[in-house]
Each structure stands twice: as structure tokens, then as C-alpha cells.
Write a protein that holds these residues in place. Structure first.
Motif, PDB file in Angstrom:
ATOM      1  N   UNK A 115     -31.716  26.801  -3.540  1.00 32.27           N
ATOM      2  CA  UNK A 115     -32.394  26.584  -4.815  1.00 32.27           C
ATOM      3  C   UNK A 115     -32.647  25.094  -5.063  1.00 32.27           C
ATOM      4  N   UNK A 116     -31.667  24.267  -4.760  1.00 31.65           N
ATOM      5  CA  UNK A 116     -31.840  22.830  -4.968  1.00 31.65           C
ATOM      6  C   UNK A 116     -32.944  22.269  -4.067  1.00 31.65           C
ATOM      7  N   UNK A 117     -33.024  22.763  -2.845  1.00 30.03           N
ATOM      8  CA  UNK A 117     -34.069  22.298  -1.926  1.00 30.03           C
ATOM      9  C   UNK A 117     -35.457  22.740  -2.383  1.00 30.03           C
ATOM     10  N   UNK A 118     -35.557  23.952  -2.901  1.00 29.53           N
ATOM     11  CA  UNK A 118     -36.854  24.479  -3.334  1.00 29.53           C
ATOM     12  C   UNK A 118     -37.314  23.925  -4.669  1.00 29.53           C
ATOM     13  N   UNK A 119     -36.413  23.333  -5.444  1.00 35.30           N
ATOM     14  CA  UNK A 119     -36.766  22.798  -6.750  1.00 35.30           C
ATOM     15  C   UNK A 119     -36.755  21.272  -6.798  1.00 35.30           C
ATOM     16  N   UNK A 120     -36.415  20.603  -5.726  1.00 26.21           N
ATOM     17  CA  UNK A 120     -36.471  19.141  -5.673  1.00 26.21           C
ATOM     18  C   UNK A 120     -37.860  18.719  -5.211  1.00 26.21           C
ATOM     19  N   UNK A 133     -52.959  20.406 -10.197  1.00 28.26           N
ATOM     20  CA  UNK A 133     -51.934  19.514  -9.672  1.00 28.26           C
ATOM     21  C   UNK A 133     -51.201  20.230  -8.543  1.00 28.26           C
ATOM     22  N   UNK A 134     -50.874  19.492  -7.495  1.00 26.32           N
ATOM     23  CA  UNK A 134     -50.160  20.038  -6.343  1.00 26.32           C
ATOM     24  C   UNK A 134     -48.754  19.462  -6.310  1.00 26.32           C
ATOM     25  N   UNK A 135     -47.761  20.346  -6.309  1.00 27.51           N
ATOM     26  CA  UNK A 135     -46.360  19.959  -6.212  1.00 27.51           C
ATOM     27  C   UNK A 135     -45.848  20.289  -4.815  1.00 27.51           C
ATOM     28  N   UNK A 136     -45.217  19.335  -4.181  1.00 23.57           N
ATOM     29  CA  UNK A 136     -44.607  19.526  -2.870  1.00 23.57           C
ATOM     30  C   UNK A 136     -43.098  19.373  -3.001  1.00 23.57           C
ATOM     31  N   UNK A 137     -42.371  20.406  -2.624  1.00 22.37           N
ATOM     32  CA  UNK A 137     -40.912  20.362  -2.672  1.00 22.37           C
ATOM     33  C   UNK A 137     -40.358  20.093  -1.274  1.00 22.37           C
TER      34      UNK A 137
END
Length: 202
Positions: A115-120, A133-137
């Protein structure tokens, strides 16, 4: 002559007043993609993924070992054990309880790391036109995962100056907050504050 001069002055005043508005609209709607945030921590999330995977294997092996019935010495057939059934029940309860606890700990470690990796958030890119807007985790093992959403579906839950470490972003239709580390780089703070960094009631 005086009337024409006055008219020219009024036209010039109107043009000067419209310049900041046009400039602001141009800044909010850029003609090309603009990077708003970037924080590269691929090595950290690679180590985190390996650590979580190792913990999962470790606790899973403990759970399997706890479920395995211990091999004891052979007992004579004619020997009577009046409390043997009670001892076997206690042993089974203890083994199943230990296995459940080990499995729960391993699952929690894996889930927290995932979860931390997918939300950072690794980067935030405002697309040309300012509508998306493009978000890259970082994703597990730092492999990276990106998605694009409309700008009006992104809400910043706090201002950059109000939080000490992590800036929470809410994306409509997705559970949990996306986290922006303030130690990252904000190439365009003004554009970030007026687009992604704005609070919206989602």
C-alpha cells in the motif's frame, strides 16, 4: 482631437487590465505538459519490496512449521494415558494459534509495504491544456505505475506550508490518500498551488 486621445487612453487601459488575466489563464492552461512534482526514490522502494518479500517468506515458513505435527518418540501400546486427549487438544490449539499469528503478521507486513509503495507519488505531470493530470507512483520494487485523471477529480487535503513531511492528495474513486513527500522537487510551485494543490470537495 481630445475625444480621440481620450478614447485611445481608455483602450490602452482596458488592454493593460486584461494582460494579467490572460497571463493567469495561460499559466493554468499550459500549451504543453508541465512537471509539477518529482521525487525519485527507486532504490529505497526496491529495498522495501525485498524486505517485505523476505518478511512474508519468513512468517509463512514459521506458520507452516507451527502447523507441522511434531514427531515424538513411539509410545508402548499397553501404556495408558488418561490425559492424552486433553494434551493433544492443547497442543493443536497452540499450534493453530501460532500459525494464525505468524500468517497475520506476514500478511500485514506485505499489505503495508504494498500500500505504501502504491500510494507514494514519484511525479505529478499536468497535461497540455490543464484539464488532466498524470500521477506516477513508485509501486512495488520501484517499478513505477502511472494513471491519468481529470484535474477536477484531484483534491489536495492541505497546503504545502501546513504539513511537515507528507502532502496528502485525494483522487476521486480511489481509496486512501496519495502521498507527496515534501523533500521532493516542486519545479513550478505557483502552478502546483493553483491546480493540483487546490482543495476540491469530491
Amino acid at each position: 482631437m481630445a475625444a480621440s486621445g481620450k478614447r485611445w487612453f481608455l483602450q490602452l487601459l482596458v488592454a493593460l487590465r486584461s494582460l494579467p488575466i490572460r497571463r493567469t489563464l495561460h499559466d493554468v492552461t499550459p500549451p504543453r505538459d508541465v512537471l509539477l512534482f518529482e521525487h525519485e526514490r527507486g532504490r529505497f522502494f526496491t529495498v522495501l519490496g525485498l524486505f517485505c518479500a523476505g518478511q512474508g517468506v519468513f512468517w509463512a515458513s514459521l506458520a507452516v512449521a507451527a502447523l507441522a505435527r511434531p514427531s515424538g518418540p513411539a509410545r508402548p501400546q499397553d501404556t495408558e494415558f488418561p490425559d492424552r486427549g486433553r494434551l493433544d487438544l492443547r497442543s493443536a490449539l497452540w499450534r493453530y494459534g501460532l500459525a494464525t499469528g505468524c500468517a497475520a503478521i506476514g500478511t500485514l507486513v506485505l499489505a503495508a509495504g504494498l500500500l505504501f509503495s502504491l500510494r507514494s507519488v514519484q511525479s505529478v505531470m499536468l497535461r497540455a491544456g490543464g484539464k488532466q493530470v498524470t500521477l506516477t507512483t513508485h509501486a512495488p520494487f520501484g517499478l513505477g505505475a502511472h494513471f491519468t485523471v481529470p484535474l477536477n477529480q484531484v483534491s489536495c487535503m492541505a497546503h504545502r506550508g501546513e504539513v511537515p513531511a507528507m502532502l496528502p492528495l485525494k483522487v476521486k474513486g480511489r481509496r486512501f490518500y496519495f502521498l507527496l513527500d515534501k523533500s521532493g522537487h516542486f519545479p513550478n510551485t505557483k502552478l502546483f498551488d493553483t491546480t493540483v494543490g487546490t482543495y476540491r470537495n469530491l
